[in-house]
Enzyme design. Sequence first.
Site, PDB file in Angstrom:
ATOM      1  N   THR A 110     -47.517  -7.541  -0.357  1.00  0.00           N
ATOM      2  CA  THR A 110     -47.185  -8.019  -1.706  1.00  0.00           C
ATOM      3  C   THR A 110     -45.673  -8.202  -1.756  1.00  0.00           C
ATOM      4  OG1 THR A 110     -49.023  -6.765  -2.617  1.00  0.00           O
ATOM      5  CG2 THR A 110     -47.363  -7.576  -4.166  1.00  0.00           C
ATOM      6  N   LYS A 167     -51.002 -12.797  -7.022  1.00  0.00           N
ATOM      7  CA  LYS A 167     -50.960 -11.330  -6.903  1.00  0.00           C
ATOM      8  C   LYS A 167     -50.177 -10.727  -8.084  1.00  0.00           C
ATOM      9  CE  LYS A 167     -51.155  -7.186  -5.015  1.00  0.00           C
ATOM     10  NZ  LYS A 167     -52.340  -6.380  -4.801  1.00  0.00           N
ATOM     11  N   LYS A 186     -42.437  -1.589  -7.120  1.00  0.00           N
ATOM     12  CA  LYS A 186     -41.923  -2.804  -6.456  1.00  0.00           C
ATOM     13  C   LYS A 186     -42.631  -4.034  -7.017  1.00  0.00           C
ATOM     14  CE  LYS A 186     -44.072  -3.681  -2.799  1.00  0.00           C
ATOM     15  NZ  LYS A 186     -45.303  -4.361  -2.385  1.00  0.00           N
TER      16      LYS A 186
HETATM   17  P1  NAP Z   1     -47.851   1.604   3.988  1.00  0.00           P
HETATM   18  O1  NAP Z   1     -48.927   2.606   4.257  1.00  0.00           O
HETATM   19  O2  NAP Z   1     -46.476   2.065   3.687  1.00  0.00           O
HETATM   20  O3  NAP Z   1     -47.847   0.558   5.210  1.00  0.00           O
HETATM   21  C1  NAP Z   1     -46.785  -0.292   5.535  1.00  0.00           C
HETATM   22  C2  NAP Z   1     -46.650  -0.259   7.048  1.00  0.00           C
HETATM   23  O4  NAP Z   1     -45.690  -1.227   7.463  1.00  0.00           O
HETATM   24  C3  NAP Z   1     -46.156   1.102   7.555  1.00  0.00           C
HETATM   25  O5  NAP Z   1     -47.008   1.548   8.596  1.00  0.00           O
HETATM   26  C4  NAP Z   1     -44.756   0.789   8.055  1.00  0.00           C
HETATM   27  O6  NAP Z   1     -44.339   1.564   9.144  1.00  0.00           O
HETATM   28  C5  NAP Z   1     -44.869  -0.655   8.457  1.00  0.00           C
HETATM   29  N1  NAP Z   1     -43.565  -1.332   8.451  1.00  0.00           N
HETATM   30  C6  NAP Z   1     -42.698  -1.466   7.421  1.00  0.00           C
HETATM   31  N2  NAP Z   1     -41.613  -2.137   7.799  1.00  0.00           N
HETATM   32  C7  NAP Z   1     -41.797  -2.426   9.124  1.00  0.00           C
HETATM   33  C8  NAP Z   1     -41.015  -3.100  10.095  1.00  0.00           C
HETATM   34  N3  NAP Z   1     -39.799  -3.595   9.783  1.00  0.00           N
HETATM   35  N4  NAP Z   1     -41.499  -3.218  11.339  1.00  0.00           N
HETATM   36  C9  NAP Z   1     -42.706  -2.694  11.665  1.00  0.00           C
HETATM   37  N5  NAP Z   1     -43.505  -2.042  10.785  1.00  0.00           N
HETATM   38  C10 NAP Z   1     -43.032  -1.911   9.533  1.00  0.00           C
HETATM   39  O7  NAP Z   1     -48.294   0.703   2.746  1.00  0.00           O
HETATM   40  P2  NAP Z   1     -49.743   0.074   2.357  1.00  0.00           P
HETATM   41  O8  NAP Z   1     -50.342   0.871   1.255  1.00  0.00           O
HETATM   42  O9  NAP Z   1     -50.508  -0.204   3.585  1.00  0.00           O
HETATM   43  O10 NAP Z   1     -49.257  -1.289   1.675  1.00  0.00           O
HETATM   44  C11 NAP Z   1     -48.763  -2.392   2.438  1.00  0.00           C
HETATM   45  C12 NAP Z   1     -48.461  -3.562   1.487  1.00  0.00           C
HETATM   46  O11 NAP Z   1     -49.683  -3.944   0.833  1.00  0.00           O
HETATM   47  C13 NAP Z   1     -47.473  -3.237   0.359  1.00  0.00           C
HETATM   48  O12 NAP Z   1     -46.702  -4.383   0.076  1.00  0.00           O
HETATM   49  C14 NAP Z   1     -48.379  -2.893  -0.812  1.00  0.00           C
HETATM   50  O13 NAP Z   1     -47.734  -3.128  -2.044  1.00  0.00           O
HETATM   51  C15 NAP Z   1     -49.532  -3.853  -0.584  1.00  0.00           C
HETATM   52  N6  NAP Z   1     -50.843  -3.462  -1.115  1.00  0.00           N
HETATM   53  C16 NAP Z   1     -51.266  -2.171  -1.042  1.00  0.00           C
HETATM   54  C17 NAP Z   1     -52.517  -1.816  -1.542  1.00  0.00           C
HETATM   55  C18 NAP Z   1     -53.019  -0.394  -1.498  1.00  0.00           C
HETATM   56  O14 NAP Z   1     -53.965  -0.080  -2.241  1.00  0.00           O
HETATM   57  N7  NAP Z   1     -52.487   0.476  -0.660  1.00  0.00           N
HETATM   58  C19 NAP Z   1     -53.340  -2.796  -2.109  1.00  0.00           C
HETATM   59  C20 NAP Z   1     -52.903  -4.123  -2.127  1.00  0.00           C
HETATM   60  C21 NAP Z   1     -51.645  -4.444  -1.624  1.00  0.00           C
HETATM   61  P3  NAP Z   1     -44.261   3.189   9.097  1.00  0.00           P
HETATM   62  O15 NAP Z   1     -45.636   3.605   9.522  1.00  0.00           O
HETATM   63  O16 NAP Z   1     -43.195   3.560  10.037  1.00  0.00           O
HETATM   64  O17 NAP Z   1     -43.941   3.549   7.649  1.00  0.00           O
END
Ligand code: NAP
Length: 303
Positions: free
Chosen positions: A111, A186, A254
């Site tokens: 997102t 979104k 965010k």
């Molecule tokens: P998350 O668990 O924090 O996953 C993000 C992943 O990206 C982490 O594993 C992180 O690494 C990795 N990452 C970040 N920057 C990076 C980089 N420069 N190089 C390589 N890897 C990198 O978050 P999430 O809940 O999966 O959400 C991901 C996205 O989807 C967000 O934008 C969120 O707003 C959106 N979203 C989430 C949901 C939900 O219910 N969770 C639903 C819809 C949309 P690390 O493991 O080292 O932190």
Amino acid sequence: MTDTPPEAPAQTAVGFIGLGIMGASMAGHIQAAGYALHVHNRSPEKARALLDAGATWHDSIPGLARACDMIVTMVGYPADVEQVYFGAAGAPDTGILANLKPGAVAIDMTTSSPGLAERIAATAAGRGAAALDAPVSGGDMGARNATLAIMVGGDQATFDRVLPVFQAMGKAIALMGPAGAGQHTKMVNQTVIAGTIQGVAEALAYAQVAGLDQRQVLDVIGGGAAGGFQLNVLGKRMVEGDFAPGFYVHHFLKDMGIAAAEAERMGLDLPALALARRQYQRFADEGGREDGTQGLYKMVVKG
Ligand code: NAP
């Protein structure tokens, strides 16, 4: 119809960057659909299960980009998207875009901001490749069950090529318009959720103070007009005292920040969004940043 047929899974190398709560499950579905999966994540240990199931690890983003026909990204913030696509500051060669194969497609499912999606698409096109913005809705549960809603910005031919990959991860999938239209959709979704989750937290606090059985309340009203993911899934977690992150508070903040900025740019006043954003900021300041969004209930119930 398009004259570009979808690629056969086994002959298509799909890269996945960002293996967090959402990405790890989504990448697993792509792998299960038979694509040759290539992965990279900031914290390598999160790739373990995918590697055990046969995925290929890449230490660097350029290495992954050069090996793949399609690259999916699911990182955290627009700043992460910027870095992953355009490279570290002063080092554009370290990003996806400088290393895309001609004809490859990059798909950002994070997102993120509509403007950034437009910039990525224009740069990819300039390199003889393509890009889609394809954020999702459906939460951690939707990612695990491959039932995500996927809202896409980009051109029809690229959408058609990537559709089988989207179908491995989601159910409701739609091309919403040109680059950026997925992210705008979104923001519509997040504006709905902002008002809804606030209402769910307040309603369950009311139920508690009124001496009702909250589980019974959920059972009965969850089957009526108030039912939906925020009430039925996150309301249940509120009642059970389960505040573990499915969707982080800091990510929701965010998203509300992006939606508020876009609304302001368009001259639109959205007071419910502004209220939810203030409430969540207070909750984050009081220590709730790493909670799931259902954690707001704790603040509402204590007043
Ligand atoms: P998350 O668990 O924090 O996953 C993000 C992943 O990206 C982490 O594993 C992180 O690494 C990795 N990452 C970040 N920057 C990076 C980089 N420069 N190089 C390589 N890897 C990198 O978050 P999430 O809940 O999966 O959400 C991901 C996205 O989807 C967000 O934008 C969120 O707003 C959106 N979203 C989430 C949901 C939900 O219910 N969770 C639903 C819809 C949309 P690390 O493991 O080292 O932190």
